[in-house]
Design a protein around this motif. Sequence first.
Motif, PDB file in Angstrom:
ATOM      1  N   ILE A  37       0.842  -1.194   0.000  1.00  0.00           N
ATOM      2  CA  ILE A  37       0.000   0.000   0.000  1.00  0.00           C
ATOM      3  C   ILE A  37       0.879   1.248   0.000  1.00  0.00           C
ATOM      4  N   PRO A  38       0.324   2.391  -0.398  1.00  0.00           N
ATOM      5  CA  PRO A  38       1.054   3.651  -0.255  1.00  0.00           C
ATOM      6  C   PRO A  38       0.949   4.217   1.155  1.00  0.00           C
ATOM      7  N   VAL A  39       1.877   5.107   1.470  1.00  0.00           N
ATOM      8  CA  VAL A  39       1.839   5.909   2.699  1.00  0.00           C
ATOM      9  C   VAL A  39       1.563   7.350   2.296  1.00  0.00           C
ATOM     10  N   ILE A  40       0.531   7.949   2.863  1.00  0.00           N
ATOM     11  CA  ILE A  40       0.252   9.368   2.632  1.00  0.00           C
ATOM     12  C   ILE A  40       0.885  10.153   3.767  1.00  0.00           C
ATOM     13  N   GLU A  41       1.887  10.957   3.430  1.00  0.00           N
ATOM     14  CA  GLU A  41       2.635  11.751   4.404  1.00  0.00           C
ATOM     15  C   GLU A  41       2.145  13.197   4.350  1.00  0.00           C
ATOM     16  N   ASP A  42       1.403  13.607   5.368  1.00  0.00           N
ATOM     17  CA  ASP A  42       0.885  14.971   5.453  1.00  0.00           C
ATOM     18  C   ASP A  42       1.921  15.818   6.180  1.00  0.00           C
ATOM     19  N   ALA A  43       2.618  16.660   5.413  1.00  0.00           N
ATOM     20  CA  ALA A  43       3.756  17.413   5.944  1.00  0.00           C
ATOM     21  C   ALA A  43       3.422  18.869   6.213  1.00  0.00           C
ATOM     22  N   ALA A  44       2.180  19.160   6.572  1.00  0.00           N
ATOM     23  CA  ALA A  44       1.730  20.542   6.717  1.00  0.00           C
ATOM     24  C   ALA A  44       2.543  21.337   7.736  1.00  0.00           C
ATOM     25  N   TYR A  45       3.038  20.664   8.794  1.00  0.00           N
ATOM     26  CA  TYR A  45       3.692  21.381   9.889  1.00  0.00           C
ATOM     27  C   TYR A  45       5.198  21.138   9.941  1.00  0.00           C
ATOM     28  N   ARG A  46       5.720  20.449   8.951  1.00  0.00           N
ATOM     29  CA  ARG A  46       7.119  20.020   8.992  1.00  0.00           C
ATOM     30  C   ARG A  46       8.093  21.177   9.216  1.00  0.00           C
ATOM     31  N   GLN A  47       7.833  22.317   8.618  1.00  0.00           N
ATOM     32  CA  GLN A  47       8.769  23.443   8.709  1.00  0.00           C
ATOM     33  C   GLN A  47       8.708  24.177  10.041  1.00  0.00           C
ATOM     34  N   ILE A  48       7.622  23.972  10.803  1.00  0.00           N
ATOM     35  CA  ILE A  48       7.445  24.751  12.040  1.00  0.00           C
ATOM     36  C   ILE A  48       8.059  23.974  13.200  1.00  0.00           C
ATOM     37  N   ALA A  49       9.390  23.866  13.191  1.00  0.00           N
ATOM     38  CA  ALA A  49      10.125  23.095  14.186  1.00  0.00           C
ATOM     39  C   ALA A  49      10.783  24.041  15.193  1.00  0.00           C
ATOM     40  N   PHE A  50      10.729  23.658  16.476  1.00  0.00           N
ATOM     41  CA  PHE A  50      11.293  24.498  17.531  1.00  0.00           C
ATOM     42  C   PHE A  50      12.568  23.915  18.127  1.00  0.00           C
ATOM     43  N   ASP A  51      12.547  22.622  18.402  1.00  0.00           N
ATOM     44  CA  ASP A  51      13.606  22.001  19.196  1.00  0.00           C
ATOM     45  C   ASP A  51      14.197  20.803  18.472  1.00  0.00           C
ATOM     46  N   GLY A  52      15.507  20.600  18.636  1.00  0.00           N
ATOM     47  CA  GLY A  52      16.144  19.395  18.141  1.00  0.00           C
ATOM     48  C   GLY A  52      16.412  19.423  16.647  1.00  0.00           C
ATOM     49  N   GLU A  53      17.068  18.376  16.182  1.00  0.00           N
ATOM     50  CA  GLU A  53      17.391  18.237  14.773  1.00  0.00           C
ATOM     51  C   GLU A  53      16.165  17.753  13.996  1.00  0.00           C
ATOM     52  N   PRO A  54      15.997  18.224  12.747  1.00  0.00           N
ATOM     53  CA  PRO A  54      14.848  17.762  11.956  1.00  0.00           C
ATOM     54  C   PRO A  54      14.949  16.271  11.658  1.00  0.00           C
ATOM     55  N   LEU A  55      13.824  15.591  11.728  1.00  0.00           N
ATOM     56  CA  LEU A  55      13.773  14.173  11.396  1.00  0.00           C
ATOM     57  C   LEU A  55      13.566  14.017   9.893  1.00  0.00           C
ATOM     58  N   PRO A  56      14.080  12.958   9.300  1.00  0.00           N
ATOM     59  CA  PRO A  56      13.927  12.797   7.856  1.00  0.00           C
ATOM     60  C   PRO A  56      12.471  12.596   7.471  1.00  0.00           C
ATOM     61  N   ALA A  57      12.073  13.215   6.372  1.00  0.00           N
ATOM     62  CA  ALA A  57      10.738  12.965   5.845  1.00  0.00           C
ATOM     63  C   ALA A  57      10.611  11.488   5.489  1.00  0.00           C
ATOM     64  N   ILE A  58       9.395  10.960   5.601  1.00  0.00           N
ATOM     65  CA  ILE A  58       9.178   9.563   5.235  1.00  0.00           C
ATOM     66  C   ILE A  58       9.530   9.341   3.769  1.00  0.00           C
ATOM     67  N   LEU A  59       9.172  10.310   2.915  1.00  0.00           N
ATOM     68  CA  LEU A  59       9.513  10.171   1.503  1.00  0.00           C
ATOM     69  C   LEU A  59      11.022  10.161   1.292  1.00  0.00           C
ATOM     70  N   ALA A  60      11.775  10.921   2.101  1.00  0.00           N
ATOM     71  CA  ALA A  60      13.234  10.911   1.994  1.00  0.00           C
ATOM     72  C   ALA A  60      13.785   9.538   2.362  1.00  0.00           C
ATOM     73  N   LEU A  61      13.259   8.930   3.421  1.00  0.00           N
ATOM     74  CA  LEU A  61      13.679   7.576   3.802  1.00  0.00           C
ATOM     75  C   LEU A  61      13.329   6.582   2.697  1.00  0.00           C
ATOM     76  N   ASP A  62      12.158   6.754   2.116  1.00  0.00           N
ATOM     77  CA  ASP A  62      11.698   5.881   1.041  1.00  0.00           C
ATOM     78  C   ASP A  62      12.615   5.998  -0.178  1.00  0.00           C
ATOM     79  N   CYS A  63      12.959   7.235  -0.532  1.00  0.00           N
ATOM     80  CA  CYS A  63      13.866   7.445  -1.667  1.00  0.00           C
ATOM     81  C   CYS A  63      15.229   6.807  -1.394  1.00  0.00           C
ATOM     82  N   ALA A  64      15.753   7.009  -0.194  1.00  0.00           N
ATOM     83  CA  ALA A  64      17.067   6.464   0.139  1.00  0.00           C
ATOM     84  C   ALA A  64      17.073   4.944   0.046  1.00  0.00           C
ATOM     85  N   ALA A  65      15.966   4.326   0.472  1.00  0.00           N
ATOM     86  CA  ALA A  65      15.879   2.867   0.428  1.00  0.00           C
ATOM     87  C   ALA A  65      15.726   2.341  -0.991  1.00  0.00           C
TER      88      ALA A  65
END
Length: 412
Positions: free
Chosen positions: A208-236
């Motif tokens: 099945i597909p994964v729908i990744e809703d990234a509406a808030y991804r850019q609004i980060a306050f603390d810590g290092e950004p986590l990889p987008a699911i699509l980025a992990l998928d592309c790398a794999a």
Amino acid sequence: MSALDWSAVFATRTERMRASEIRELLKLLDQPDIISFAGGIPDPSLFPVEAIRDAQDAILADPVTAAQALQYSVSEGFIGLRRWIVGHMAATGVPCDVDNILITCGSQQGLDFLGKLLLSPGDTALVEAPTYLGALQAFNAYEPRWDTLNVDGGNRTPAAYADAAAAATPGGRVKFAYVVPDFANPTGLSLSVESRKALLALAAELEIPVIEDAAYRQIAFDGEPLPAILALDCAANGGDIDKTRTVYCGTFSKTLVPAMRVGWIVAARPIIEKLVLTKQAGDLHSSTLAQMTMARVAETTFDANVLRARALYRGRRDALMAALAASMPAGVGWTKPKGGLFAWVTLPEGIDGAELLAHAIAEERVAFVPGGAFFAEDRMANTIRLNFSLPNESAIAEGIGRLGRLIGRRAA
């Protein structure tokens, strides 16, 4: 001649359509004495008004670009904006080109198109509990069966999900998994890297597909950004986006401005090609003027606007956490988001969030969204969602103080 009984001619799917509790609560913003923690409303002080005005003036002052902006256009979207998104996604770890991108009328339209494209009546959609209300509304029109996606723990196997889908509907199957992995609406929480990888493994097992809703991804306050699911998928998949199963939904509504209704989908070409046909049937294309304007504004102000948003909302998140700690009675718990616009509050057993809202408006002039709205089924009534992006620090302290007093009275 008698009046037409409209209820007799509506499609059966309309029985599943419900008014958005959030949209209804937004009407309270017109009442100046209400302190609202309800809608996920960006602070208008962040809107790049001058950049938008300058961009539109430049577009409309040139006869060539004015004609392009005001004419019919291609369904895929304005090429200049798609090129900007290619660069933006590359910085996110997702190599793609313009043929992997569809411009939508906000990410909400993207969710509706995906529901239309993927769901037949009785198919199973995997969603977290709680999850984004707008996604439930978008998918619900296509008559799915819901199942709870346990990404962070639980012992359900892929076979268990598949067997449940087949048992519920003859020939039924799981069709997709939907998540908001970064600073989720409504909880404010994020999926760990391990959970993102586990979700991709589950999706691969279920095909099945994964729908990744990234509406808030850019609004980060603390810590290092986590990889987008699509980025992990592309790398794999050796960096080849056309071999991935993740459908990434982005939007400018939280980072630049919501009213222009510009979002996008990034995915493998086969699904983008089908989504383009869905777009053609739905509205032909998104506003070309809005897309051309957004391309210019994103080019000049996106990064700076994101930094301003992070700083402003971080301060309001901190104010909310301090106010909750100071004002909430025993038995109340809440999440501590590292980004986004929301916190999730769990009330003492026996306090219904919907009933509490009625008392909060009448007695304390405070609004929020009852948590039950964010569950496809098996609603947790003793929960509420608080938005911290719109009220300023003093309003947050005052509003949470009022709410804490009310909860204390109701719990006594």
